[in-house]
Design a protein around this motif. Structure first.
Motif, PDB file in Angstrom:
ATOM      1  N   CYS B 310       0.855  -1.188   0.000  1.00 55.62           N
ATOM      2  CA  CYS B 310       0.000   0.000   0.000  1.00 55.62           C
ATOM      3  C   CYS B 310       0.894   1.243   0.000  1.00 55.62           C
ATOM      4  CB  CYS B 310      -0.952  -0.010   1.191  1.00 55.62           C
ATOM      5  SG  CYS B 310      -0.152   0.207   2.785  1.00 55.62           S
ATOM      6  N   SER B 311       0.316   2.386  -0.329  1.00 61.95           N
ATOM      7  CA  SER B 311       1.139   3.595  -0.478  1.00 61.95           C
ATOM      8  C   SER B 311       1.830   3.952   0.832  1.00 61.95           C
ATOM      9  CB  SER B 311       0.280   4.762  -0.979  1.00 61.95           C
ATOM     10  OG  SER B 311      -0.738   5.064  -0.054  1.00 61.95           O
ATOM     11  N   CYS B 312       1.202   3.607   1.960  1.00 61.65           N
ATOM     12  CA  CYS B 312       1.842   3.886   3.256  1.00 61.65           C
ATOM     13  C   CYS B 312       3.068   2.984   3.424  1.00 61.65           C
ATOM     14  CB  CYS B 312       0.864   3.629   4.394  1.00 61.65           C
ATOM     15  SG  CYS B 312      -0.702   4.474   4.192  1.00 61.65           S
ATOM     16  N   GLU B 414      -7.846  -5.381  -2.597  1.00 64.33           N
ATOM     17  CA  GLU B 414      -7.886  -4.247  -1.676  1.00 64.33           C
ATOM     18  C   GLU B 414      -9.108  -4.310  -0.755  1.00 64.33           C
ATOM     19  OE1 GLU B 414      -6.502  -0.412  -3.128  1.00 64.33           O
ATOM     20  OE2 GLU B 414      -6.228  -1.324  -5.091  1.00 64.33           O
TER      21      GLU B 414
END
Lengths: 231, 435
Positions: B310-312, B414
């Motif tokens: 994930c982007s985090c 997701e």
């Protein structure tokens, strides 16, 4: 004060019609209290018949076009943008421009045109669907007139019969459009001078409640700054 | 049979996994997937082993493989887009039962305008000028300098989203100021906790609905269209179906609606969540047809971007909390620095250097879906297992993903884990964990 309930003009396009048949039936939906437009289990479009048809199409008090399933034995499915609802018995459901109604093997695409200038029984239009090279030319002509893919009620200009987008089974949606019987649609003038269509173009005007709005996005809340719709 | 020494067509790591009605062909290296009907499984295995030429497959299977990218190269990840979220304050005029940031009272010693202006400049210098900014609270417009910060972000050419409950914007002066920001390109999202005053105000613990509508209409009159985020929860479906058309009529037709789906966090303990994707979709179907709306179905797609995390997890996102602490994800308490103690640029670099792609996680390292799944959402991992780097996974989860990928639904990767478990139950996949 609530706005007056007005009849709505629409076309029911039979998707079962073979190429030589005329699939478009111009109809008028009346306000809920009146006995008006309906569909029978055999796919017949009926008008002001005494017995309640399998499905009734009418206008609600807030000027929305509604469909209601009247018969326990007749399953009716409403399809919109790949979602569908099997209509519950006796519960009205809002229908929108280009919705699909499926019942007992019959499929109808709804084209909503606006407030009807006059109340008339269903009339089959002298129009046929084409899937050929001239369809592109016809579509281009209709596009130029600004009436493709959307109910013709977003401006005050007179509207025309909207080109149909048909979803063929399993494949990508294919564009069908309207041309005069027996002739190529070489120009918008030629298309619009046919009797049935002329009646449609001249009779409709805008209905504010039918104007299209953007589809609703579904997102996590609150989303990260970068858009992250989940649908 | 002797190997035919055929040139490899499929990625060398391609494997097949049984699914209902056939198998799923997967390549981790190429981040690809494709359904294989039962009658083609033997041929696909021969193709993998170099015993059959590509042309030896039935034509529909050849076409399916082409459509699913198996005759091309590896899939690329979506271009990295950096984002920084700025929590101006934890103070809020409301007390929503579902608040994921647990807002209400301001934190001691909250950030100042000067600190956030400096952080914005540092973020642009470190992460690039295309970095997107978000402003939220609490209620950000309780902070007097919020418009000045927003204007400063826009003046530098950055994109900005502001999340508000709209209530403070009933003040005409503030409304005009914010309208000017929207006209200058800011995206303003005003949320409603429900589609009627009773529902919205009841959940928010204060008068909200009518004031938010007044603000949205005042903004529109000033030429600024806000987006309306309506919280959707299972308890509100009847009301949504009935009252959404009435809400439409009270707002300008240009105002777009979004539905906000809640998640566990802050004060939300799960009571306002949809517990399966099927439940959510059924609710959306009802709203669509009873309210006369259009909500698109998640499109079926034969291809998806490579997703290593994930982007985090990949260090693409930073959240500045109102007390100045920095987080890689605003959903979880995993501080990566402090605005007042650390150099922002250094923190951003460290966060990026500590990227945790799924291939680096012990649970995911050997999984052939790790370039598609990315190891899940880290905050959810933390919630479920107590370790952000340990997703709640097992054969059940892989099988659900195989089944749905075979249906060309990469969006499943997701889904929240609760929805995956519900789907596994529905499909009779066992054993599944108990949350």
């Amino acid at each position: 004060m609530s706005e007056p309930v007005e009849p709505i003009e629409l076309c029911l396009e039979s998707l079962d019609a073979v190429e030589d048949e005329q699939p478009y039936v111009r109809c008028v939906a009346l306000s809920g209290a009146e006995l008006g437009l309906g569909l029978t289990a055999s796919g017949e479009i009926v008008w002001k018949q005494n017995d309640a048809p399998s499905a009734s199409i009418w206008v609600s008090a807030d000027n929305q076009l509604m469909v209601v399933r009247n018969e326990e034995s007749t399953a009716i499915r409403l399809v919109r943008a790949e979602r569908f609802l099997d209509l519950p018995l006796a519960k009205p459901v809002v229908v929108l421009h280009e919705d699909l109604l499926e019942m007992h093997g019959h499929s109808f695409r709804l084209h909503i045109h606006g407030v009807a200038a006059s109340v008339e029984p269903p009339t089959r239009l002298a129009l046929r669907r084409v899937h050929s090279m001239i369809a592109g030319a016809a579509l281009a002509a209709v596009s130029m007139a600004g009436c493709v893919n959307g109910p013709p009620d977003t401006s005050s200009a007179p509207s025309t019969l909207t080109a149909a987008v048909t979803n063929t089974s399993g494949g990508s949606p294919s564009i069908a459009t309207l041309v005069a019987s027996g002739g190529a649609a070489s120009s918008m003038t030629e298309v619009s001078t046919q009797g049935g269509l002329t009646a449609v173009t001249s009779s409709t005007r805008k209905i504010s409640t039918r104007a299209p709005v953007k589809p609703i996005e579904v997102r996590h809340h609150p989303p990260k700054p970068n858009p992250n719709p989940i649908l | 049979m002797q190997a035919a020494n055929l040139a490899p067509v499929l990625p060398r790591d391609a494997t097949v996994h049984p699914v209902a009605g056939g198998a799923l062909l997967v390549s981790r290296d190429y981040a690809l997937f494709c359904r294989v009907p039962t009658e083609q499984v033997v041929e696909i295995r021969k193709l993998i082993d170099g015993l059959l030429p590509f042309e030896g497959l039935a034509e529909p299977m050849q076409n399916a493989l082409r459509e699913h990218g198996f005759t091309g190269g590896p899939r690329a990840a979506a271009p990295a887009s950096h984002s920084v979220q700025l929590q101006l304050t934890n103070d809020c005029n409301l007390h929503c039962a579902y608040c994921c940031t647990d807002s209400g009272a301001p934190r001691p010693n909250e950030v100042t305008l000067a600190e956030l202006k400096r952080a914005v400049a540092d973020a642009r210098a470190t992460l690039g000028p295309s970095t997107h900014f978000g402003m939220l609270g609490g209620e950000p417009f309780l902070v007097p300098w919020a418009p000045e910060l927003a204007a400063s972000i826009l003046e530098q050419g950055s994109t900005l989203t502001i999340f508000s409950n709209g209530v403070p914007l009933t003040d005409p002066t503030l409304c005009e100021r914010v309208a000017s920001l929207v006209r200058s390109g800011a995206e303003l999202r005003i949320s409603l906790a429900g589609v009627t005053a009773a529902l919205c105000d009841g959940l928010s613990g204060a008068v909200r609905f009518e004031r938010a509508l007044l603000a949205i209409n005042s903004l529109a009159a000033a030429g600024a269209i806000a987006k309306v985020d309506i919280m959707v929860m299972p308890q509100h479906i009847d009301a949504l179906a009935e009252h959404l058309p009435k809400l439409r009529k009270r707002l300008p037709r240009e105002v777009p609606f979004s539905f906000g789906i809640l998640y566990r966090g802050g004060r939300e303990r799960g009571e306002h969540l949809f517990h399966s994707r099927r439940e959510l979709e059924a609710a959306l179907d009802r709203i669509v047809f009873e309210a006369g709306e259009t909500i698109r179905v998640h499109p079926k797609k034969p291809l998806t971007n490579r997703r290593e995390g994930c982007s985090c997890a990949l260090g693409h996102h930073l959240h500045i909390r109102s007390d100045g602490r920095l987080y890689s994800c605003f959903k979880m308490d995993e501080a990566v620095g402090d605005l007042r103690r650390d150099d922002f640029a250094e923190v951003a670099k460290v966060a990026a250097s500590r990227a945790r792609p799924a291939s680096s996680l012990s649970v995911c390292a050997e999984c052939d879906l790790n370039t598609l799944c990315g190891g899940g959402c880290r905050s959810e991992n933390h919630l479920q297992t107590g370790n952000a780097d340990r997703p709640l996974c097992g054969e059940w989860r892989k099988q659900v993903c195989y089944e749905l990928l075979a249906e060309d639904m990469p969006g499943v990767l997701e889904w929240p884990v609760e929805h995956l478990i519900a789907e596994a139950k529905f499909r009779g996949i066992e054993p599944i964990p108990i949350l």
